[in-house]
Design a protein around this motif. Structure first.
Motif, mmCIF file in Angstrom:
data_model
loop_
_atom_site.group_PDB
_atom_site.id
_atom_site.type_symbol
_atom_site.label_atom_id
_atom_site.label_comp_id
_atom_site.label_asym_id
_atom_site.label_seq_id
_atom_site.Cartn_x
_atom_site.Cartn_y
_atom_site.Cartn_z
ATOM 1 N N LEU A 23 0.971 -1.053 0.008
ATOM 2 C CA LEU A 23 0.318 -0.002 -0.055
ATOM 3 C C LEU A 23 0.781 1.237 0.176
ATOM 4 O O LEU A 23 1.512 0.918 0.198
ATOM 5 N N THR A 24 0.240 2.506 -0.930
ATOM 6 C CA THR A 24 0.952 3.804 -0.444
ATOM 7 C C THR A 24 0.210 4.661 0.030
ATOM 8 O O THR A 24 -1.257 4.817 -0.720
ATOM 9 N N ILE A 25 0.455 5.367 0.699
ATOM 10 C CA ILE A 25 -0.472 6.197 1.685
ATOM 11 C C ILE A 25 0.200 8.260 0.760
ATOM 12 O O ILE A 25 0.454 7.981 0.460
ATOM 13 N N ASP A 26 -1.462 8.001 0.048
ATOM 14 C CA ASP A 26 -1.925 9.365 -0.041
ATOM 15 C C ASP A 26 -2.675 10.226 0.760
ATOM 16 O O ASP A 26 -3.556 9.847 1.483
ATOM 17 N N ILE A 27 -1.837 11.605 0.793
ATOM 18 C CA ILE A 27 -2.551 12.008 2.625
ATOM 19 C C ILE A 27 -3.484 13.506 1.407
ATOM 20 O O ILE A 27 -2.724 14.180 0.372
ATOM 21 N N VAL A 28 -5.379 13.094 1.815
ATOM 22 C CA VAL A 28 -6.141 14.281 0.412
ATOM 23 C C VAL A 28 -5.590 15.429 1.537
ATOM 24 O O VAL A 28 -6.755 15.266 2.802
ATOM 25 N N VAL A 29 -6.029 16.240 0.901
ATOM 26 C CA VAL A 29 -6.277 17.774 2.007
ATOM 27 C C VAL A 29 -7.718 17.819 2.035
ATOM 28 O O VAL A 29 -8.171 17.947 0.649
ATOM 29 N N PRO A 30 -8.862 18.034 2.916
ATOM 30 C CA PRO A 30 -10.471 17.502 2.642
ATOM 31 C C PRO A 30 -10.825 19.447 2.770
ATOM 32 O O PRO A 30 -9.854 20.183 3.177
ATOM 33 N N LYS A 31 -11.755 20.013 2.153
ATOM 34 C CA LYS A 31 -12.012 21.383 2.065
ATOM 35 C C LYS A 31 -12.978 21.509 3.158
ATOM 36 O O LYS A 31 -13.421 21.293 3.572
ATOM 37 N N LEU A 32 -12.274 22.761 3.555
ATOM 38 C CA LEU A 32 -12.437 22.960 5.195
ATOM 39 C C LEU A 32 -13.633 24.776 5.579
ATOM 40 O O LEU A 32 -13.108 25.319 4.349
ATOM 41 N N SER A 33 -13.685 24.353 5.862
ATOM 42 C CA SER A 33 -14.852 25.782 6.543
ATOM 43 C C SER A 33 -14.362 26.955 6.663
ATOM 44 O O SER A 33 -12.731 25.920 7.527
ATOM 45 N N GLN A 34 -14.661 28.411 6.923
ATOM 46 C CA GLN A 34 -13.409 28.883 7.863
ATOM 47 C C GLN A 34 -13.387 28.490 8.437
ATOM 48 O O GLN A 34 -12.497 29.259 9.409
ATOM 49 N N ASP A 35 -14.320 28.774 9.351
ATOM 50 C CA ASP A 35 -14.350 28.174 10.913
ATOM 51 C C ASP A 35 -13.186 27.708 11.582
ATOM 52 O O ASP A 35 -12.027 27.778 12.574
ATOM 53 N N GLN A 36 -13.041 25.874 10.497
ATOM 54 C CA GLN A 36 -11.729 24.771 10.573
ATOM 55 C C GLN A 36 -10.749 25.226 10.394
ATOM 56 O O GLN A 36 -9.656 25.500 10.781
ATOM 57 N N ILE A 37 -10.818 26.424 8.924
ATOM 58 C CA ILE A 37 -9.509 27.048 8.891
ATOM 59 C C ILE A 37 -9.130 27.935 9.695
ATOM 60 O O ILE A 37 -7.215 28.131 10.419
ATOM 61 N N ASP A 38 -9.618 28.496 10.255
ATOM 62 C CA ASP A 38 -9.195 29.124 11.155
ATOM 63 C C ASP A 38 -8.358 28.800 12.545
ATOM 64 O O ASP A 38 -7.807 28.860 13.152
ATOM 65 N N SER A 39 -9.275 27.652 12.662
ATOM 66 C CA SER A 39 -8.592 26.735 14.284
ATOM 67 C C SER A 39 -7.754 25.716 13.761
ATOM 68 O O SER A 39 -6.889 25.950 14.567
ATOM 69 N N VAL A 40 -7.247 25.887 12.334
ATOM 70 C CA VAL A 40 -5.710 25.134 11.962
ATOM 71 C C VAL A 40 -4.770 26.293 12.284
ATOM 72 O O VAL A 40 -3.375 25.886 12.810
ATOM 73 N N LYS A 41 -5.360 27.317 11.628
ATOM 74 C CA LYS A 41 -3.959 28.573 11.795
ATOM 75 C C LYS A 41 -4.009 28.437 13.617
ATOM 76 O O LYS A 41 -2.490 28.579 13.462
ATOM 77 N N LYS A 42 -5.019 28.482 14.290
ATOM 78 C CA LYS A 42 -4.066 28.497 15.491
ATOM 79 C C LYS A 42 -3.076 27.241 15.831
ATOM 80 O O LYS A 42 -1.984 27.787 16.445
ATOM 81 N N LEU A 43 -4.158 26.283 15.866
ATOM 82 C CA LEU A 43 -3.070 24.734 15.406
ATOM 83 C C LEU A 43 -1.264 25.135 14.412
ATOM 84 O O LEU A 43 -0.644 24.652 15.999
ATOM 85 N N LYS A 44 -1.294 25.900 14.036
ATOM 86 C CA LYS A 44 0.302 25.829 13.758
ATOM 87 C C LYS A 44 0.798 27.300 14.084
ATOM 88 O O LYS A 44 1.743 26.852 14.365
ATOM 89 N N ILE A 45 -0.163 28.072 14.701
ATOM 90 C CA ILE A 45 0.750 28.745 15.548
ATOM 91 C C ILE A 45 0.967 28.691 17.163
ATOM 92 O O ILE A 45 2.254 27.687 17.597
ATOM 93 N N SER A 46 0.179 27.507 17.034
ATOM 94 C CA SER A 46 0.592 26.869 18.626
ATOM 95 C C SER A 46 2.062 26.310 18.248
ATOM 96 O O SER A 46 2.687 25.747 19.690
ATOM 97 N N LEU A 47 1.841 25.283 17.424
ATOM 98 C CA LEU A 47 3.132 24.325 16.920
ATOM 99 C C LEU A 47 4.074 25.159 16.669
ATOM 100 O O LEU A 47 5.540 24.442 16.976
#
Length: 212
Positions: A186-210
């Motif tokens: 098996l070869t793993i492909d990572i597929v990025v889902p389409k997110l809502s704006q609120d979800q994108i903002d949450s991911v940005k906050k997670l990125k900042i914390s990392l």
């Protein structure tokens, strides 16, 4: 005209031999002809799917012999057949000249491409799509083997794109006794889902914390 004039390709070899002997003033020696010659072989291509290679295939096929006769024949394709495999069935070829031994039948296997699986010798290969969150945190994702068997594939935390995984014993059969199989890779492909704006903002906050 010399005897060789009958061997220019205008006649089948068996008929040319008869003409040659008559031209030389002799009588046809059918015993010698039967011993040394036989009817033509018949060669056909049989298409099969990759999935069908997981089972012994017994099929009735229609064959048109060089002599013009149509015939239904029962043949078996083993699980070890692969693309280009040639299988010989003695005595199932042409039978135009009844005084001669019958020719052989040769079947060449042609395996159709599968939309999800490929193979190399006895191993199968496929790709599995996961989302980036499972790649980051780890998890499980359902997959299906070529035969439809369901598996839960464990995804380790921190899995990277193009990671290779293996499931032992879920490839193609390696022998006609159905006791051993190759592996499924098996070869793993990572597929990025389409997110809502609120979800994108949450991911940005997670990125900042990392990054802190």
């Amino acid at each position: 005209m010399g005897a060789g004039g009958f061997n220019d390709g205008s006649f089948p070899e068996d008929i040319a031999n008869l003409f040659r002997q008559m031209h030389d003033g002799g009588q046809p020696n059918m015993h010698t002809t039967q011993r040394d010659k036989r009817n033509r072989d018949v060669r056909i291509t049989m298409r099969t799917s990759l999935k069908e290679l997981l089972n012994v295939q017994s099929k009735t096929i229609s064959v048109q012999t060089p002599g013009g006769a149509g015939e239904s024949l029962y043949v078996t394709i083993p699980v070890t057949a692969r693309n280009g495999t040639k299988i010989r069935y003695p005595g199932l070829g042409d039978n135009m000249f009844k005084s001669l031994p019958r020719g052989d039948l040769y079947i060449e296997v042609e395996v159709d491409e599968h939309p999800s699986f490929s193979y190399n010798e006895n191993n199968l290969y496929t790709r599995v799509q996961i989302d980036p969150f499972d790649a980051i945190t780890g998890g499980e994702t359902p997959i299906s083997g070529l035969d439809g068997k369901e598996f839960m594939l464990k995804i380790p935390a921190g899995t990277q794109p193009q990671t290779k995984m293996r499931i032992a014993g879920e490839g193609l059969y390696t022998n006609n006794n159905l006791t051993s199989r190759g592996d499924l890779f098996l070869t793993i492909d990572i597929v990025v889902p389409k997110l809502s704006q609120d979800q994108i903002d949450s991911v940005k906050k997670l990125k900042i914390s990392l990054n802190n």
